[in-house]
Design a protein around this motif. Structure first.
Motif, PDB file in Angstrom:
ATOM      1  N   ARG A   1       0.845  -1.197   0.000  1.00  0.00           N
ATOM      2  CA  ARG A   1       0.000   0.000   0.000  1.00  0.00           C
ATOM      3  C   ARG A   1       0.876   1.241   0.000  1.00  0.00           C
ATOM      4  NH1 ARG A   1      -3.755   0.783   5.003  1.00  0.00           N
ATOM      5  NH2 ARG A   1      -1.929   1.849   5.859  1.00  0.00           N
ATOM      6  N   LEU A   2       0.575   2.158  -0.904  1.00  0.00           N
ATOM      7  CA  LEU A   2       1.284   3.423  -0.996  1.00  0.00           C
ATOM      8  C   LEU A   2       0.329   4.554  -0.626  1.00  0.00           C
ATOM      9  CD1 LEU A   2       3.177   2.861  -4.374  1.00  0.00           C
ATOM     10  CD2 LEU A   2       3.996   2.423  -2.047  1.00  0.00           C
ATOM     11  N   THR A   3       0.797   5.450   0.225  1.00  0.00           N
ATOM     12  CA  THR A   3      -0.012   6.597   0.646  1.00  0.00           C
ATOM     13  C   THR A   3       0.599   7.867   0.068  1.00  0.00           C
ATOM     14  OG1 THR A   3      -0.653   5.470   2.691  1.00  0.00           O
ATOM     15  CG2 THR A   3      -0.957   7.858   2.616  1.00  0.00           C
ATOM     16  N   TRP A   4      -0.254   8.672  -0.557  1.00  0.00           N
ATOM     17  CA  TRP A   4       0.163   9.810  -1.371  1.00  0.00           C
ATOM     18  C   TRP A   4      -0.666  11.042  -1.006  1.00  0.00           C
ATOM     19  CZ3 TRP A   4       3.979  10.109  -5.029  1.00  0.00           C
ATOM     20  CH2 TRP A   4       3.925  11.116  -5.986  1.00  0.00           C
ATOM     21  N   ARG A   5      -0.015  12.174  -0.790  1.00  0.00           N
ATOM     22  CA  ARG A   5      -0.755  13.393  -0.455  1.00  0.00           C
ATOM     23  C   ARG A   5      -1.400  13.980  -1.707  1.00  0.00           C
ATOM     24  NH1 ARG A   5       3.066  16.697   0.575  1.00  0.00           N
ATOM     25  NH2 ARG A   5       2.707  18.242  -1.046  1.00  0.00           N
ATOM     26  N   VAL A   6      -2.706  14.161  -1.630  1.00  0.00           N
ATOM     27  CA  VAL A   6      -3.452  14.739  -2.743  1.00  0.00           C
ATOM     28  C   VAL A   6      -3.543  16.252  -2.598  1.00  0.00           C
ATOM     29  CG1 VAL A   6      -5.673  14.813  -3.939  1.00  0.00           C
ATOM     30  CG2 VAL A   6      -4.786  12.636  -3.065  1.00  0.00           C
ATOM     31  N   ALA A   7      -3.933  16.714  -1.416  1.00  0.00           N
ATOM     32  CA  ALA A   7      -4.127  18.155  -1.227  1.00  0.00           C
ATOM     33  C   ALA A   7      -4.203  18.494   0.252  1.00  0.00           C
ATOM     34  CB  ALA A   7      -5.409  18.615  -1.930  1.00  0.00           C
ATOM     35  N   GLU A   8      -4.035  19.759   0.539  1.00  0.00           N
ATOM     36  CA  GLU A   8      -4.233  20.311   1.874  1.00  0.00           C
ATOM     37  C   GLU A   8      -5.411  21.266   1.799  1.00  0.00           C
ATOM     38  OE1 GLU A   8      -1.452  23.327   3.864  1.00  0.00           O
ATOM     39  OE2 GLU A   8      -0.785  21.429   4.724  1.00  0.00           O
ATOM     40  N   THR A   9      -6.231  21.304   2.853  1.00  0.00           N
ATOM     41  CA  THR A   9      -7.419  22.137   2.806  1.00  0.00           C
ATOM     42  C   THR A   9      -7.063  23.615   2.732  1.00  0.00           C
ATOM     43  OG1 THR A   9      -9.589  22.499   3.824  1.00  0.00           O
ATOM     44  CG2 THR A   9      -7.694  22.471   5.286  1.00  0.00           C
ATOM     45  N   GLU A  10      -8.002  24.407   2.262  1.00  0.00           N
ATOM     46  CA  GLU A  10      -7.810  25.853   2.181  1.00  0.00           C
ATOM     47  C   GLU A  10      -7.813  26.440   3.588  1.00  0.00           C
ATOM     48  OE1 GLU A  10     -10.641  27.621  -0.403  1.00  0.00           O
ATOM     49  OE2 GLU A  10     -10.116  26.342  -2.109  1.00  0.00           O
ATOM     50  N   ARG A  11      -6.774  27.183   3.900  1.00  0.00           N
ATOM     51  CA  ARG A  11      -6.596  27.693   5.250  1.00  0.00           C
ATOM     52  C   ARG A  11      -7.734  28.627   5.686  1.00  0.00           C
ATOM     53  NH1 ARG A  11      -2.575  28.226   8.946  1.00  0.00           N
ATOM     54  NH2 ARG A  11      -2.656  30.033  10.315  1.00  0.00           N
ATOM     55  N   GLY A  12      -8.047  29.619   4.871  1.00  0.00           N
ATOM     56  CA  GLY A  12      -9.061  30.602   5.252  1.00  0.00           C
ATOM     57  C   GLY A  12     -10.416  29.973   5.484  1.00  0.00           C
ATOM     58  N   HIS A  13     -10.822  29.093   4.583  1.00  0.00           N
ATOM     59  CA  HIS A  13     -12.123  28.441   4.713  1.00  0.00           C
ATOM     60  C   HIS A  13     -12.159  27.558   5.958  1.00  0.00           C
ATOM     61  CE1 HIS A  13     -15.081  25.217   3.877  1.00  0.00           C
ATOM     62  NE2 HIS A  13     -15.781  26.200   3.369  1.00  0.00           N
ATOM     63  N   TYR A  14     -11.070  26.839   6.225  1.00  0.00           N
ATOM     64  CA  TYR A  14     -11.054  25.941   7.368  1.00  0.00           C
ATOM     65  C   TYR A  14     -11.099  26.709   8.686  1.00  0.00           C
ATOM     66  CZ  TYR A  14      -9.616  22.326  10.644  1.00  0.00           C
ATOM     67  OH  TYR A  14      -9.566  21.476  11.717  1.00  0.00           O
ATOM     68  N   LEU A  15     -10.335  27.799   8.773  1.00  0.00           N
ATOM     69  CA  LEU A  15     -10.319  28.574  10.008  1.00  0.00           C
ATOM     70  C   LEU A  15     -11.670  29.219  10.291  1.00  0.00           C
ATOM     71  CD1 LEU A  15      -6.811  30.288   9.783  1.00  0.00           C
ATOM     72  CD2 LEU A  15      -7.480  28.298  11.138  1.00  0.00           C
ATOM     73  N   THR A  16     -12.413  29.508   9.238  1.00  0.00           N
ATOM     74  CA  THR A  16     -13.719  30.145   9.401  1.00  0.00           C
ATOM     75  C   THR A  16     -14.817  29.145   9.717  1.00  0.00           C
ATOM     76  OG1 THR A  16     -13.087  31.904   7.859  1.00  0.00           O
ATOM     77  CG2 THR A  16     -15.440  31.623   8.296  1.00  0.00           C
TER      78      THR A  16
END
Length: 221
Positions: free
Chosen positions: A172-187
């Protein structure tokens, strides 16, 4: 506070609540399509969704059962949520025990057995210091590291690579697809991955690498 002020505040709260629910529905709909670009990567594929709306694909690749699964990591403190893709090829591998090679391990990786493995080992010369090598069987891990170091280093040369996991039952290989948008997440405290891009070629490349690793593992025990 006057009755008018209370009424205005109530309307504002209701409006925020409605906006939050609308955003939540839109995000769940968006999640459903995150693996749309991967359709056709597996033979006889089956598309499913978890309770949060994140999809997974199961089927076969190169004659073996395979899976493409999305995992959202919201546990690590002081870090934004991350969307991982786990590409798994279920096939016999001639390795004794479980071995995990992980980049920047924090022991909060709930999606991996890395933190529970008994033997924390020193990676072979040439491995970057951010790679952690752990195994359930020390001798098997030493053989694996010696024989499969080059393809492992090639995989981890990619910044998005997170983990290479080998067991007698598959890779099994684990691969980073994306990081969430900072502004939207903090809000909103909702993980939104608008820039998540996963295509069929990329998914098949991960599965092909897993197949190559499984074959290279023949004779390692």
């Amino acid at each position: 506070m006057t009755a008018a002020a209370i009424a205005i505040a109530s309307v504002g709260i209701v409006g925020l609540g409605a906006a939050f629910l609308r955003d939540q529905r839109q995000e769940k709909s968006r999640r459903h399509d995150l693996l749309a670009g991967c359709r056709g990567a597996l033979e006889g594929e089956l598309l499913q969704h978890d309770h949060a709306g994140y999809p997974s694909l199961t089927g076969s690749y190169a004659g073996h059962r395979a899976e493409l699964r999305l995992v959202v990591d919201m546990i690590q403190l002081r870090k934004l949520p991350v969307l991982w893709l786990q590409a798994t090829l279920h096939r016999p591998v001639a390795i004794g025990g479980v071995l995990s090679l992980m980049k920047r391990a924090s022991n909060t990786e709930f999606f991996s057995p890395h933190g529970e493995l008994d033997h924390h080992m020193r990676p072979p010369p040439g491995f970057p210091p951010e790679l952690s090598l752990k195994a359930s069987d020390k001798a098997a891990a030493e053989d694996w590291a010696a024989r499969l170091a080059d393809p492992a280093l090639e995989f981890f040369a990619e910044d998005r690579a997170k983990e290479l996991l080998m067991t007698p039952k598959g890779v099994r290989l684990t691969w980073r697809v994306a990081e969430t948008e900072r502004g939207h997440y903090l809000t909103t405290r909702l993980a939104r991955f608008e820039r998540a891009e996963i295509d069929r070629a990329g998914a098949q490349a991960l599965l092909a690498r897993a197949a190559d690793l499984a074959e290279l593992g023949e004779g390692v025990a």
